[in-house]
Write a protein that holds these residues in place. Sequence first.
Motif, PDB file in Angstrom:
ATOM      1  N   PRO A  31       0.807  -1.220   0.000  1.00 59.36           N
ATOM      2  CA  PRO A  31       0.000   0.000   0.000  1.00 59.36           C
ATOM      3  C   PRO A  31       0.840   1.270   0.000  1.00 59.36           C
ATOM      4  N   LYS A  32       0.213   2.334  -0.527  1.00 59.71           N
ATOM      5  CA  LYS A  32       0.816   3.651  -0.566  1.00 59.71           C
ATOM      6  C   LYS A  32      -0.021   4.600   0.306  1.00 59.71           C
ATOM      7  N   PRO A  33       0.550   5.726   0.710  1.00 57.64           N
ATOM      8  CA  PRO A  33      -0.219   6.678   1.537  1.00 57.64           C
ATOM      9  C   PRO A  33      -1.557   7.072   0.918  1.00 57.64           C
ATOM     10  N   GLU A  34      -1.637   7.141  -0.410  1.00 55.04           N
ATOM     11  CA  GLU A  34      -2.894   7.522  -1.060  1.00 55.04           C
ATOM     12  C   GLU A  34      -3.982   6.447  -0.937  1.00 55.04           C
ATOM     13  N   ASP A  35      -3.628   5.271  -0.436  1.00 53.92           N
ATOM     14  CA  ASP A  35      -4.638   4.237  -0.179  1.00 53.92           C
ATOM     15  C   ASP A  35      -5.350   4.461   1.157  1.00 53.92           C
ATOM     16  N   SER A  36      -4.904   5.437   1.913  1.00 61.40           N
ATOM     17  CA  SER A  36      -5.534   5.753   3.206  1.00 61.40           C
ATOM     18  C   SER A  36      -6.968   6.205   2.973  1.00 61.40           C
TER      19      SER A  36
END
Lengths: 114, 110
Positions: B78-83
């Motif tokens: 996961p990447k931060p934009e998946d938050s």
Amino acid sequence: DAGVTQSPTHLIKTRGQQVTLRCSPKSGHDTVSWYQQALGQGPQFIFQYYEEEERQRGNFPDRFSGHQFPNYSSELNVNALLLGDSALYLCASSLGDRYPYAQYFGPGTRLTVT
Amino acid sequence: EDQVTQSPEALRLQEGESSSLNCSYTVSGLRGLFWYRQDPGKGPEFLFTLYSAGEEKEKERLKATLTKKESFLHITAPKPEDSATYLCAVQTEGTDKLIFGTGTRLQVFP
């Protein structure tokens, strides 16, 4: 391709007042459902409109009513507002004659009752 | 009574740390199971529909699977934009409404 649109974005009303929220479905969709989402909760089904008729209703009092117009757009009306009616109101559209189908949501209307 | 339960309520992951979100359901007859992503103050964004046990769907770093009692949303690297908050919903036989769980709030930090 226009998605689901809702108006207004935010609304502040006083207890006892009445409110009308509006929704335009995604292009090509003919069915509109309304949901209420309290903070930290999942959306709760209010009712669904298909062919200008209320097809199904959730566990909400008669103070909640709706309408669907010939162009498939819809309104949600809430009378005699209570503090507990404060929530995000979501409209979702879909194709009414295809099961099962995904419902596509609009951005919501944030209603605050003071 | 038809019911949807999601776990965990909240999940914090470091970027690149894969994990899974769970959605268990008790329904009289499943017509479809849906996954949505919801950003704060916005409407849910449709991700997947699953119709029958054994079915899998993928989209970028997300993969949804379905069994007769639960669904998993696997998030790979996961990447931060998946938050976001991830919502699971079911539609049952004879009804048009979606029944939602309370969601899993995912935070991915760098």
